[in-house]
Write a protein that holds these residues in place. Structure first.
Motif, PDB file in Angstrom:
ATOM      1  N   THR A   1       0.842  -1.197   0.000  1.00  0.00           N
ATOM      2  CA  THR A   1       0.000   0.000   0.000  1.00  0.00           C
ATOM      3  C   THR A   1       0.874   1.242   0.000  1.00  0.00           C
ATOM      4  OG1 THR A   1      -1.745  -1.135   1.247  1.00  0.00           O
ATOM      5  CG2 THR A   1      -1.818   1.269   1.210  1.00  0.00           C
ATOM      6  N   LEU A   2       0.597   2.149  -0.923  1.00  0.00           N
ATOM      7  CA  LEU A   2       1.302   3.430  -0.990  1.00  0.00           C
ATOM      8  C   LEU A   2       0.318   4.508  -0.549  1.00  0.00           C
ATOM      9  CD1 LEU A   2       3.531   4.675  -3.955  1.00  0.00           C
ATOM     10  CD2 LEU A   2       2.356   6.186  -2.365  1.00  0.00           C
ATOM     11  N   SER A   3       0.553   5.074   0.618  1.00  0.00           N
ATOM     12  CA  SER A   3      -0.310   6.143   1.129  1.00  0.00           C
ATOM     13  C   SER A   3       0.204   7.486   0.631  1.00  0.00           C
ATOM     14  CB  SER A   3      -0.332   6.122   2.663  1.00  0.00           C
ATOM     15  OG  SER A   3      -0.894   4.919   3.136  1.00  0.00           O
ATOM     16  N   MET A   4      -0.750   8.386   0.315  1.00  0.00           N
ATOM     17  CA  MET A   4      -0.364   9.677  -0.248  1.00  0.00           C
ATOM     18  C   MET A   4      -1.337  10.762   0.214  1.00  0.00           C
ATOM     19  SD  MET A   4      -1.593   8.687  -4.129  1.00  0.00           S
ATOM     20  CE  MET A   4      -1.218  10.282  -4.850  1.00  0.00           C
ATOM     21  N   PRO A   5      -0.863  12.006   0.311  1.00  0.00           N
ATOM     22  CA  PRO A   5      -1.760  13.110   0.676  1.00  0.00           C
ATOM     23  C   PRO A   5      -2.880  13.260  -0.344  1.00  0.00           C
ATOM     24  CG  PRO A   5       0.541  13.769   0.891  1.00  0.00           C
ATOM     25  CD  PRO A   5       0.536  12.443   0.177  1.00  0.00           C
ATOM     26  N   LEU A   6      -3.998  13.827   0.081  1.00  0.00           N
ATOM     27  CA  LEU A   6      -5.170  13.945  -0.777  1.00  0.00           C
ATOM     28  C   LEU A   6      -4.879  14.657  -2.092  1.00  0.00           C
ATOM     29  CD1 LEU A   6      -8.059  14.779   1.743  1.00  0.00           C
ATOM     30  CD2 LEU A   6      -7.728  12.673   0.438  1.00  0.00           C
ATOM     31  N   ARG A   7      -4.094  15.730  -2.038  1.00  0.00           N
ATOM     32  CA  ARG A   7      -3.883  16.563  -3.229  1.00  0.00           C
ATOM     33  C   ARG A   7      -2.618  16.210  -4.008  1.00  0.00           C
ATOM     34  NH1 ARG A   7      -5.718  22.596  -1.096  1.00  0.00           N
ATOM     35  NH2 ARG A   7      -7.856  22.003  -0.481  1.00  0.00           N
ATOM     36  N   ALA A   8      -1.944  15.159  -3.589  1.00  0.00           N
ATOM     37  CA  ALA A   8      -0.720  14.766  -4.297  1.00  0.00           C
ATOM     38  C   ALA A   8      -1.072  14.176  -5.661  1.00  0.00           C
ATOM     39  CB  ALA A   8       0.056  13.756  -3.475  1.00  0.00           C
ATOM     40  N   ARG A   9      -0.169  14.361  -6.614  1.00  0.00           N
ATOM     41  CA  ARG A   9      -0.382  13.818  -7.952  1.00  0.00           C
ATOM     42  C   ARG A   9       0.088  12.363  -8.015  1.00  0.00           C
ATOM     43  NH1 ARG A   9       1.623  19.005  -9.259  1.00  0.00           N
ATOM     44  NH2 ARG A   9       3.690  18.139  -9.711  1.00  0.00           N
TER      45      ARG A   9
END
Length: 230
Positions: free
Chosen positions: A35-43
């Motif tokens: 799983t790669l978690s990322m901020p909401l607005r990240a591309r």
């Protein structure tokens, strides 16, 4: 779902989170899910670049994980129920039931797996609902619903609106371990994070939680090794 090319290719689940401030990779100890978690607005392109930059670490982590052989559930097999080994045994009658060290399963041998799984799910829901209600009372909160699923990446979860979800395979673990997971999720009704304040809540309702968490880390993979249907 992006795939990291190579030998072998690796499927990666992207997860956007309002709480994420940076990219992070997680490999499940249960089944190797990445799983790669990322901020909401990240591309997404930035996420894939982060993934590529951490490919060596990811492949080393996956290769170090032990292979887990699946165990078919059929007459004669031994499965743990609430931490106690029971032998699946043919029987007459209508329902699955425990007698001594036997788990009696009537009917067509081809349906043993699904029948046992259905019985375990009912038992798991009962035990988890009882534990969750007890812990919720201790912290003065109420949950809004409780669901049972066959999750592979987590043992339980608690949503911001108080919905609890658990893996029904917790019924295979010793009762104190199931009780700890219920305490862990109910504590999120008070603190929806893993801050020191949150762990104080967990300790207040399950003082020996570390021992049960360690059991899951050491033995959790085995609970997912049982195959109840083809």
């Amino acid at each position: 779902m992006p795939v990291l090319p190579g030998t072998p290719p690796v499927e990666v689940y992207l997860r956007r989170s309002s709480r994420a401030r940076r990219f992070s990779l997680r490999v499940s100890r249960l089944d190797g899910k990445v799983t790669l978690s990322m901020p909401l607005r990240a591309r997404e392109g930035e996420a894939l670049a982060f993934l590529k930059g951490n490919e060596d670490w990811l492949r080393q982590t996956l290769s170090a994980m032990p292979a887990q052989a699946l165990r078919a559930v059929s007459h004669g097999a031994v499965i743990p129920v609430e931490g106690r080994d029971l032998v699946l045994t043919p029987a007459t009658g209508r329902g699955v039931r425990v007698e001594g060290d036997l788990l009696l399963v009537p009917g067509d041998p081809a349906t043993v797996g699904p029948k046992v799984a259905a019985w375990l799910k009912v038992l798991a829901r009962d035990r988890l609902a009882t534990a969750s209600t007890r812990h919720a009372g201790l912290v003065g909160r109420r949950y809004t619903s409780l669901a049972i699923r066959d999750t592979r990446s987590r043992w339980g979860s608690c949503s911001p609106d108080g919905r609890l979800m658990y893996s029904w395979r917790l019924i295979l673990a010793p009762p104190p371990v199931l009780d700890y997971v219920a305490a862990h999720e109910v504590a999120h009704l008070v603190e929806l994070n893993h801050s020191p304040a949150y762990w104080r809540v967990v300790t207040g309702i399950c003082p020996d939680w570390k021992r049960h968490r360690d059991w899951l880390k050491a033995n959790g993979q085995t609970l997912h090794a049982f195959r109840f249907q083809d």
